[in-house]
Write a protein that holds these residues in place. Structure first.
Motif, PDB file in Angstrom:
ATOM      1  N   ASN A   6       0.827  -1.214   0.000  1.00  0.00           N
ATOM      2  CA  ASN A   6       0.000   0.000   0.000  1.00  0.00           C
ATOM      3  C   ASN A   6       0.859   1.260   0.000  1.00  0.00           C
ATOM      4  O   ASN A   6       0.545   2.230  -0.700  1.00  0.00           O
ATOM      5  N   ARG A   7       1.920   1.258   0.762  1.00  0.00           N
ATOM      6  CA  ARG A   7       2.838   2.408   0.788  1.00  0.00           C
ATOM      7  C   ARG A   7       3.486   2.618  -0.570  1.00  0.00           C
ATOM      8  O   ARG A   7       3.635   3.762  -1.020  1.00  0.00           O
ATOM      9  N   VAL A   9       2.326   1.624  -3.594  1.00  0.00           N
ATOM     10  CA  VAL A   9       1.299   2.051  -4.551  1.00  0.00           C
ATOM     11  C   VAL A   9       0.933   3.527  -4.325  1.00  0.00           C
ATOM     12  O   VAL A   9       0.688   4.268  -5.283  1.00  0.00           O
ATOM     13  N   ALA A  10       0.931   3.959  -3.082  1.00  0.00           N
ATOM     14  CA  ALA A  10       0.604   5.350  -2.750  1.00  0.00           C
ATOM     15  C   ALA A  10       1.753   6.316  -3.053  1.00  0.00           C
ATOM     16  O   ALA A  10       1.580   7.526  -2.980  1.00  0.00           O
ATOM     17  N   GLY A  11       2.917   5.774  -3.367  1.00  0.00           N
ATOM     18  CA  GLY A  11       4.066   6.628  -3.655  1.00  0.00           C
ATOM     19  C   GLY A  11       4.816   7.084  -2.418  1.00  0.00           C
ATOM     20  O   GLY A  11       5.619   8.014  -2.477  1.00  0.00           O
ATOM     21  N   ASP A  12       4.585   6.397  -1.299  1.00  0.00           N
ATOM     22  CA  ASP A  12       5.212   6.769  -0.034  1.00  0.00           C
ATOM     23  C   ASP A  12       6.570   6.109   0.196  1.00  0.00           C
ATOM     24  O   ASP A  12       7.209   6.366   1.224  1.00  0.00           O
ATOM     25  N   ILE A  78       0.202  -2.716  -8.954  1.00  0.00           N
ATOM     26  CA  ILE A  78      -1.164  -2.190  -8.932  1.00  0.00           C
ATOM     27  C   ILE A  78      -2.140  -3.212  -9.507  1.00  0.00           C
ATOM     28  O   ILE A  78      -3.217  -3.433  -8.951  1.00  0.00           O
ATOM     29  N   LYS A  81      -2.542  -6.162  -7.062  1.00  0.00           N
ATOM     30  CA  LYS A  81      -3.331  -5.724  -5.914  1.00  0.00           C
ATOM     31  C   LYS A  81      -4.809  -5.632  -6.281  1.00  0.00           C
ATOM     32  O   LYS A  81      -5.679  -6.078  -5.521  1.00  0.00           O
ATOM     33  N   SER A  82      -5.091  -5.102  -7.442  1.00  0.00           N
ATOM     34  CA  SER A  82      -6.476  -4.980  -7.905  1.00  0.00           C
ATOM     35  C   SER A  82      -7.126  -6.354  -8.067  1.00  0.00           C
ATOM     36  O   SER A  82      -8.260  -6.577  -7.639  1.00  0.00           O
TER      37      SER A  82
END
Length: 90
Positions: A6-7, A9-12, A78, A81-82
């Motif tokens: 999640n981090r 994919v969020a660009g974090d 992505i 994950k989808s």
């Protein structure tokens, strides 16, 4: 491991850091039995993410045809994950 995905994919988190941290986390979960105890769909997802990372090469001079660059890895993660989330909700 999903929090790490999640981090990413969020660009974090940078791709190179994601690669290193996910491999460490995946191996720890494998070695302590968590992967084997996970639901089959979850196990398949986390293994697929590992395989995608294994197909990633940060250095364009060393990258073979078919290996992922940063953007290709992000796109693949992505998509995985989808698919995983769709399977969990379906």
């Amino acid at each position: 491991m999903n929090a790490l995905v999640n981090r990413f994919v969020a660009g974090d988190i940078r791709t190179s850091d994601f690669e290193k941290e996910y491999i460490v986390a995946w191996r720890a979960c494998r070695d302590n039995g968590q992967l084997q105890e996970a639901a089959p769909n979850d196990q398949q997802y986390f293994d697929a993410v590992f395989c995608a990372i294994d197909n990633y090469c940060a250095d364009p001079d060393l990258r073979d045809e078919g290996e992922f660059d940063d953007q290709m890895l992000l796109t693949e993660i992505i998509e995985l994950k989808s698919q995983w989330e769709s399977a969990k909700s379906g």
